[in-house]
Design an enzyme around this catalytic site. Structure first.
Site, PDB file in Angstrom:
ATOM      1  N   LYS A  72       0.842  -1.206   0.000  1.00 30.35           N
ATOM      2  CA  LYS A  72       0.000   0.000   0.000  1.00 30.35           C
ATOM      3  C   LYS A  72       0.879   1.259   0.000  1.00 30.35           C
ATOM      4  O   LYS A  72       0.662   2.182  -0.797  1.00 30.35           O
ATOM      5  CB  LYS A  72      -0.897   0.004   1.249  1.00 30.35           C
ATOM      6  CG  LYS A  72      -1.544   1.348   1.537  1.00 30.35           C
ATOM      7  CD  LYS A  72      -2.456   1.302   2.733  1.00 30.35           C
ATOM      8  CE  LYS A  72      -1.806   1.614   4.062  1.00 30.35           C
ATOM      9  NZ  LYS A  72      -1.481   3.032   4.286  1.00 30.35           N
ATOM     10  N   ASN A  73       1.860   1.285   0.899  1.00 31.50           N
ATOM     11  CA  ASN A  73       2.649   2.510   1.054  1.00 31.50           C
ATOM     12  C   ASN A  73       3.621   2.741  -0.103  1.00 31.50           C
ATOM     13  O   ASN A  73       4.185   3.827  -0.225  1.00 31.50           O
ATOM     14  CB  ASN A  73       3.411   2.494   2.388  1.00 31.50           C
ATOM     15  CG  ASN A  73       2.473   2.715   3.559  1.00 31.50           C
ATOM     16  OD1 ASN A  73       1.290   3.003   3.377  1.00 31.50           O
ATOM     17  ND2 ASN A  73       2.992   2.580   4.771  1.00 31.50           N
ATOM     18  N   ASP A 130       4.627   0.734  12.255  1.00 28.99           N
ATOM     19  CA  ASP A 130       3.462   0.043  11.684  1.00 28.99           C
ATOM     20  C   ASP A 130       3.378  -1.431  12.095  1.00 28.99           C
ATOM     21  O   ASP A 130       2.406  -2.101  11.740  1.00 28.99           O
ATOM     22  CB  ASP A 130       3.482   0.144  10.151  1.00 28.99           C
ATOM     23  CG  ASP A 130       3.029   1.522   9.664  1.00 28.99           C
ATOM     24  OD1 ASP A 130       2.579   2.333  10.487  1.00 28.99           O
ATOM     25  OD2 ASP A 130       3.123   1.779   8.445  1.00 28.99           O
ATOM     26  N   CYS A 144      -5.436   8.175   9.956  1.00 29.50           N
ATOM     27  CA  CYS A 144      -5.547   7.508  11.256  1.00 29.50           C
ATOM     28  C   CYS A 144      -5.462   8.542  12.372  1.00 29.50           C
ATOM     29  O   CYS A 144      -4.730   9.522  12.264  1.00 29.50           O
ATOM     30  CB  CYS A 144      -4.396   6.528  11.442  1.00 29.50           C
ATOM     31  SG  CYS A 144      -4.604   4.973  10.593  1.00 29.50           S
ATOM     32  N   ARG A 167       0.282  14.549  13.568  1.00 29.77           N
ATOM     33  CA  ARG A 167       0.659  14.283  12.178  1.00 29.77           C
ATOM     34  C   ARG A 167       0.552  15.502  11.256  1.00 29.77           C
ATOM     35  O   ARG A 167      -0.229  15.525  10.302  1.00 29.77           O
ATOM     36  CB  ARG A 167      -0.161  13.124  11.616  1.00 29.77           C
ATOM     37  CG  ARG A 167      -0.047  11.884  12.442  1.00 29.77           C
ATOM     38  CD  ARG A 167      -0.714  10.702  11.802  1.00 29.77           C
ATOM     39  NE  ARG A 167       0.146  10.064  10.832  1.00 29.77           N
ATOM     40  CZ  ARG A 167      -0.177   8.942  10.191  1.00 29.77           C
ATOM     41  NH1 ARG A 167      -1.322   8.378  10.415  1.00 29.77           N
ATOM     42  NH2 ARG A 167       0.643   8.393   9.340  1.00 29.77           N
ATOM     43  N   ARG A 215      -8.519  -0.660   5.150  1.00 24.71           N
ATOM     44  CA  ARG A 215      -7.714   0.401   4.528  1.00 24.71           C
ATOM     45  C   ARG A 215      -6.342  -0.111   4.148  1.00 24.71           C
ATOM     46  O   ARG A 215      -5.713   0.422   3.235  1.00 24.71           O
ATOM     47  CB  ARG A 215      -7.529   1.562   5.510  1.00 24.71           C
ATOM     48  CG  ARG A 215      -8.746   2.450   5.667  1.00 24.71           C
ATOM     49  CD  ARG A 215      -8.415   3.666   6.493  1.00 24.71           C
ATOM     50  NE  ARG A 215      -7.149   4.231   6.051  1.00 24.71           N
ATOM     51  CZ  ARG A 215      -6.315   4.909   6.825  1.00 24.71           C
ATOM     52  NH1 ARG A 215      -6.605   5.130   8.082  1.00 24.71           N
ATOM     53  NH2 ARG A 215      -5.193   5.394   6.346  1.00 24.71           N
TER      54      ARG A 215
HETATM   55  C1  UD1 Z   1       4.179   6.890   6.500  1.00 21.63           C
HETATM   56  C2  UD1 Z   1       3.365   5.652   6.265  1.00 21.63           C
HETATM   57  C3  UD1 Z   1       2.734   5.167   7.567  1.00 21.63           C
HETATM   58  C4  UD1 Z   1       3.828   5.004   8.640  1.00 21.63           C
HETATM   59  C5  UD1 Z   1       4.686   6.242   8.744  1.00 21.63           C
HETATM   60  C6  UD1 Z   1       5.888   6.059   9.666  1.00 21.63           C
HETATM   61  C7  UD1 Z   1       2.613   6.004   3.992  1.00 21.63           C
HETATM   62  C8  UD1 Z   1       1.488   6.257   3.066  1.00 21.63           C
HETATM   63  N1  UD1 Z   1       2.327   5.980   5.287  1.00 21.63           N
HETATM   64  O1  UD1 Z   1       3.292   7.901   6.975  1.00 21.63           O
HETATM   65  O2  UD1 Z   1       2.107   3.927   7.329  1.00 21.63           O
HETATM   66  O3  UD1 Z   1       3.217   4.774   9.892  1.00 21.63           O
HETATM   67  O4  UD1 Z   1       5.196   6.621   7.464  1.00 21.63           O
HETATM   68  O5  UD1 Z   1       6.665   4.994   9.240  1.00 21.63           O
HETATM   69  O6  UD1 Z   1       3.727   5.759   3.573  1.00 21.63           O
HETATM   70  N2  UD1 Z   1       5.830  14.708  10.822  1.00 21.63           N
HETATM   71  C9  UD1 Z   1       5.896  16.057  11.119  1.00 21.63           C
HETATM   72  N3  UD1 Z   1       5.762  16.955  10.079  1.00 21.63           N
HETATM   73  C10 UD1 Z   1       5.602  16.549   8.795  1.00 21.63           C
HETATM   74  C11 UD1 Z   1       5.540  15.176   8.505  1.00 21.63           C
HETATM   75  C12 UD1 Z   1       5.667  14.281   9.545  1.00 21.63           C
HETATM   76  O7  UD1 Z   1       6.047  16.448  12.255  1.00 21.63           O
HETATM   77  O8  UD1 Z   1       5.484  17.406   7.903  1.00 21.63           O
HETATM   78  C13 UD1 Z   1       5.971  13.726  11.919  1.00 21.63           C
HETATM   79  C14 UD1 Z   1       4.752  12.855  12.101  1.00 21.63           C
HETATM   80  O9  UD1 Z   1       3.780  13.472  12.912  1.00 21.63           O
HETATM   81  C15 UD1 Z   1       5.365  11.638  12.744  1.00 21.63           C
HETATM   82  C16 UD1 Z   1       6.742  11.527  12.068  1.00 21.63           C
HETATM   83  O10 UD1 Z   1       6.992  12.805  11.537  1.00 21.63           O
HETATM   84  O11 UD1 Z   1       5.531  11.830  14.116  1.00 21.63           O
HETATM   85  C17 UD1 Z   1       6.845  10.517  10.951  1.00 21.63           C
HETATM   86  O12 UD1 Z   1       5.757  10.697  10.063  1.00 21.63           O
HETATM   87  P1  UD1 Z   1       5.846  10.393   8.512  1.00 21.63           P
HETATM   88  O13 UD1 Z   1       7.078   9.600   8.212  1.00 21.63           O
HETATM   89  O14 UD1 Z   1       5.644  11.657   7.768  1.00 21.63           O
HETATM   90  O15 UD1 Z   1       4.578   9.485   8.295  1.00 21.63           O
HETATM   91  P2  UD1 Z   1       3.719   9.427   6.985  1.00 21.63           P
HETATM   92  O16 UD1 Z   1       4.603   9.696   5.821  1.00 21.63           O
HETATM   93  O17 UD1 Z   1       2.486  10.188   7.140  1.00 21.63           O
END
Ligand code: UD1
Length: 425
Positions: free
Chosen positions: A22-23, A308, A120, A125, A401
């Site tokens: 998915k990711n 995850d 989620c 986030r 999902r």
């Molecule tokens: C992706 C994965 C999700 C997984 C996560 C962490 C996808 C579609 N989803 O989510 O399944 O749980 O990586 O491995 O690939 N953060 C900030 N600011 C930002 C972006 C992120 O503070 O602009 C923080 C988030 O709140 C979190 C951390 O960074 O605490 C990591 O998040 P991130 O790697 O961005 O997760 P996703 O890419 O949303």
């Protein structure tokens, strides 16, 4: 509403094949927006999130087809025209990864309007790192009425230092930089296998990307990209979940499509918990002891233990010999499965929001429980497979999902499991 009913207590045995990731699929189909013409993605999982992304891309004006026309796991995205570069709230609110269209749209169309994401309910986030990166590349960013509006005649390469490694943030910026003018250097990038997979797809589209899989990714912008045909990699989180299912039930399962390199940290912990894991052609076999051993672990960005898989391994540890300590460092509020596991007899205490102490019990007892997010729902299914009696996991739309027909895969391994219609709890 659908629920999953499980009669627990049966060790899983046999072979199971992991679906496409998915990711990895979500950013790759967003990357199709960078090039005029039809791109084709094979081995995409048939999941709610992938369908939502397909609807979003169709809303932008691209032609999206899957199923009967092209095959059940093939997705065709023809992004020749993108007349409406806007991602509305209705489509974005259920899926945070929808923000992945932002980078490609600004890069190719010069503008994008994307609703701030939902997804989620695990912590705040934010998407500040995505926006910081795009603005370093010269996009003008405005936030109003719950939307991000980004504009740029042409993005310019720049150095971006992420405050923390973000998976979709790194992916968004790699896609944006692919069509920017000049060189972009992304520092403190996420190193997840899905980031590498996207980089490979971008390179095949004609982009110049180096360093994906390390913390510094360099992109030399090009004028245009071409469509691509790709096979999506197997889902390492689904693979890890199935290995945990074998462990929690004391089973013996060959998980086809599980790749050792993508799962190193998780495999280390599963072995510490007493599992014997061997590489076989096409996958990994896990033979479990009757009861796992206690294990301490800390989630961290790749190559650390994946957040995850935290909830799934915790379900295994809830029946381990001894006490385990689990520290979640990636997301806040990612212990929502704990109170449901406790309803099944698990002894878990959450200390300060980031640490859980799990005292293994000999038996879990089946109960009605409620899924709260994607991975939490998987952990409840795993606990149900181990528990005595009947477990009903409600709100399985969370599970849907991210897992394609998980109950059928578990059924094939000998679990007594079925999908039922149930009134919400
Ligand atoms: C992706 C994965 C999700 C997984 C996560 C962490 C996808 C579609 N989803 O989510 O399944 O749980 O990586 O491995 O690939 N953060 C900030 N600011 C930002 C972006 C992120 O503070 O602009 C923080 C988030 O709140 C979190 C951390 O960074 O605490 C990591 O998040 P991130 O790697 O961005 O997760 P996703 O890419 O949303």
């Amino acid at each position: 509403m659908d629920a999953i009913e499980i009669q627990g207590g049966r060790p899983l045995k046999g072979e199971v094949t992991v679906s496409g990731s998915k990711n990895a699929t979500l950013p790759q189909i967003a990357a199709a927006l960078l090039a005029p013409g039809p791109s084709i993605f094979h081995n995409t999982p048939d999941l709610a999130d992938v369908r939502t992304m397909g609807r979003l891309i169709a809303h932008l004006g691209a032609k999206v087809s899957r199923g009967a026309e092209v095959g059940p796991h093939t997705l065709r995205v023809d992004a020749s025209e993108l007349p409406r570069p806007e991602a509305p709230y209705d489509l974005v609110r259920t899926m945070r990864a929808a923000v992945l269209v932002l980078g490609p749209l600004v890069a190719r169309m010069g503008r994008a309007r994307v609703s701030l994401p939902g997804g989620c309910a695990i912590g705040a986030r934010p998407i500040d790192q995505h926006l910081k990166g795009l603005s370093a590349l010269g996009a003008q960013i405005e936030l109003s009425h719950g939307y991000v509006e980004a504009k740029a005649k042409r993005l310019r390469g720049a150095k971006v230092l992420f405050d923390l490694p973000t998976v979709t943030g790194t992916e968004n910026l790699m896609m944006a930089a692919a069509l920017a003018d000049g060189r972009t250097v992304l520092e403190n990038s996420a190193r997840e296998p899905e980031v590498c997979a996207l980089a490979k797809v971008l390179v095949r589209m004609g982009a110049r990307v180096e360093g994906a899989g390390t913390s510094v990714v360099t992109i030399e912008g090009v004028r245009e990209l071409k469509p691509v045909e790709v096979d999506v990699i197997p889902d390492r989180i689904e693979a890890g979940t199935l290995l945990c299912a074998a462990l929690v039930t004391g089973g013996d399962v060959l998980v086809k499509g599980a790749l050792e390199d993508d799962l190193d940290a998780a495999l280390g912990k599963l072995r510490e918990a007493g599992a014997t894991i061997t590489s076989e052609p096409g996958g990994l076999r896990l033979k479990a002891p009757a009861r796992p051993e206690a294990v301490d672990f800390i989630t961290a960005p790749f190559p650390g233990f994946p957040t995850d898989l935290q909830a799934q391994l915790m379900a295994c540890l809830s029946v381990a010999r001894g006490a385990s300590r689990v520290v979640e460092t990636v997301f806040e509020n990612r212990f929502m499965h704990v109170q449901e596991l406790r309803r099944m007899g698990a002894e878990i205490i959450v200390d300060g929001g980031h640490t859980a102490v799990v005292r293994g019990v000999e038996r879990l007892s089946g109960a009605g429980v409620m899924a709260t997010d994607l991975r939490a729902s998987a952990s409840l299914v795993l606990a149900g497979l181990r528990a005595e009696g009947t477990t009903v996991v409600h709100r399985v739309y969370h599970l849907d999902r991210g897992y394609e027909a998980l109950e059928n895969k578990l059924l094939g391994l000998g679990a007594r499991i079925r999908r039922i219609r149930a009134p919400g709890p």
